[in-house]
Design a protein around this motif. Sequence first.
Motif, PDB file in Angstrom:
ATOM      1  N   THR A  57     -20.415  68.615  22.534  1.00  0.00           N
ATOM      2  CA  THR A  57     -19.805  68.951  23.814  1.00  0.00           C
ATOM      3  C   THR A  57     -20.681  68.608  25.010  1.00  0.00           C
ATOM      4  OG1 THR A  57     -18.586  70.743  22.759  1.00  0.00           O
ATOM      5  CG2 THR A  57     -18.783  70.834  25.145  1.00  0.00           C
ATOM      6  N   ASN A  58     -21.979  68.881  24.934  1.00  0.00           N
ATOM      7  CA  ASN A  58     -22.815  68.698  26.108  1.00  0.00           C
ATOM      8  C   ASN A  58     -23.023  67.238  26.502  1.00  0.00           C
ATOM      9  OD1 ASN A  58     -24.396  68.368  23.819  1.00  0.00           O
ATOM     10  ND2 ASN A  58     -26.215  69.245  24.743  1.00  0.00           N
ATOM     11  N   ILE A  59     -22.702  66.266  25.646  1.00  0.00           N
ATOM     12  CA  ILE A  59     -22.789  64.858  26.033  1.00  0.00           C
ATOM     13  C   ILE A  59     -21.468  64.119  25.800  1.00  0.00           C
ATOM     14  CG2 ILE A  59     -25.272  64.691  25.690  1.00  0.00           C
ATOM     15  CD1 ILE A  59     -24.673  63.232  23.034  1.00  0.00           C
ATOM     16  N   ARG A  60     -20.446  64.836  25.400  1.00  0.00           N
ATOM     17  CA  ARG A  60     -19.165  64.222  25.032  1.00  0.00           C
ATOM     18  C   ARG A  60     -18.553  63.421  26.185  1.00  0.00           C
ATOM     19  NH1 ARG A  60     -16.248  68.476  22.563  1.00  0.00           N
ATOM     20  NH2 ARG A  60     -17.478  67.903  20.762  1.00  0.00           N
ATOM     21  N   GLY A  61     -18.497  63.996  27.369  1.00  0.00           N
ATOM     22  CA  GLY A  61     -17.883  63.315  28.508  1.00  0.00           C
ATOM     23  C   GLY A  61     -18.617  62.042  28.885  1.00  0.00           C
ATOM     24  N   THR A  62     -19.933  62.106  28.924  1.00  0.00           N
ATOM     25  CA  THR A  62     -20.733  60.933  29.268  1.00  0.00           C
ATOM     26  C   THR A  62     -20.597  59.846  28.211  1.00  0.00           C
ATOM     27  OG1 THR A  62     -22.309  62.351  30.414  1.00  0.00           O
ATOM     28  CG2 THR A  62     -23.061  60.146  29.820  1.00  0.00           C
ATOM     29  N   ALA A  63     -20.697  60.226  26.956  1.00  0.00           N
ATOM     30  CA  ALA A  63     -20.603  59.251  25.865  1.00  0.00           C
ATOM     31  C   ALA A  63     -19.210  58.620  25.818  1.00  0.00           C
ATOM     32  CB  ALA A  63     -20.921  59.920  24.532  1.00  0.00           C
ATOM     33  N   PHE A  64     -18.174  59.438  25.997  1.00  0.00           N
ATOM     34  CA  PHE A  64     -16.811  58.922  25.971  1.00  0.00           C
ATOM     35  C   PHE A  64     -16.569  57.995  27.159  1.00  0.00           C
ATOM     36  CE2 PHE A  64     -12.230  59.346  26.910  1.00  0.00           C
ATOM     37  CZ  PHE A  64     -11.762  58.742  25.772  1.00  0.00           C
ATOM     38  N   GLY A  65     -17.055  58.367  28.328  1.00  0.00           N
ATOM     39  CA  GLY A  65     -16.902  57.512  29.507  1.00  0.00           C
ATOM     40  C   GLY A  65     -17.620  56.188  29.343  1.00  0.00           C
ATOM     41  N   PHE A  66     -18.807  56.221  28.760  1.00  0.00           N
ATOM     42  CA  PHE A  66     -19.568  54.993  28.527  1.00  0.00           C
ATOM     43  C   PHE A  66     -18.825  54.079  27.558  1.00  0.00           C
ATOM     44  CE2 PHE A  66     -22.948  52.617  26.308  1.00  0.00           C
ATOM     45  CZ  PHE A  66     -23.513  51.964  27.403  1.00  0.00           C
ATOM     46  N   ALA A  67     -18.342  54.639  26.456  1.00  0.00           N
ATOM     47  CA  ALA A  67     -17.597  53.845  25.475  1.00  0.00           C
ATOM     48  C   ALA A  67     -16.291  53.316  26.072  1.00  0.00           C
ATOM     49  CB  ALA A  67     -17.311  54.674  24.231  1.00  0.00           C
TER      50      ALA A  67
END
Length: 176
Positions: A57-67
């Motif tokens: 959860t704590n990096i999900r948004g950033t990782a998903f946005g990057f991908a």
Amino acid sequence: RKLSQALLFGGTAVFILLLIPLDHQTNADVAILFFARMLITGAFTVTYLYTPEVYPTNIRGTAFGFANSFARIGGMLCPFVAQDLLQQGHAWATELIFAFFCIMATIAAVRLPVETAGKAMADVADANTVELPEAKRKRTGSEVYMKQLEDESPSVVGELGEGAGELAVARVDSSA
């Protein structure tokens, strides 16, 4: 989800490759394009669901946005490739390029390291979600406490067994 991605990307490649021998003026083209579009939409949907499930959860948004940004870049480049080749009369080259990338996506989907189907999503990225060598792994609070209990009172920890931090706390508090 990995298998679904692989089948959908692979099916899309097959349908795109079926377009090459056709003369692009038949009803078969419409049917093939319909199924190819259906499969690639399904593949995108499964990928869209899979990607956030891999990250805590704590990096999900950033990782998903990057991908997701890479998908958007591909979406921006696609019309340029397709239009230029079609205008030059090389429809087969356009189809080969799209089929190539679908085949590469199929291979990538098969080689994904994590299967998320039926598994709970991680809330926080910590030492327990990533396999690290013991020397580099940070200890969680309960592991540190269990180590302290072991050093101070080995009989309490021995009775309760490994990983029984909360029970050990209750046992020590009740014996005081």
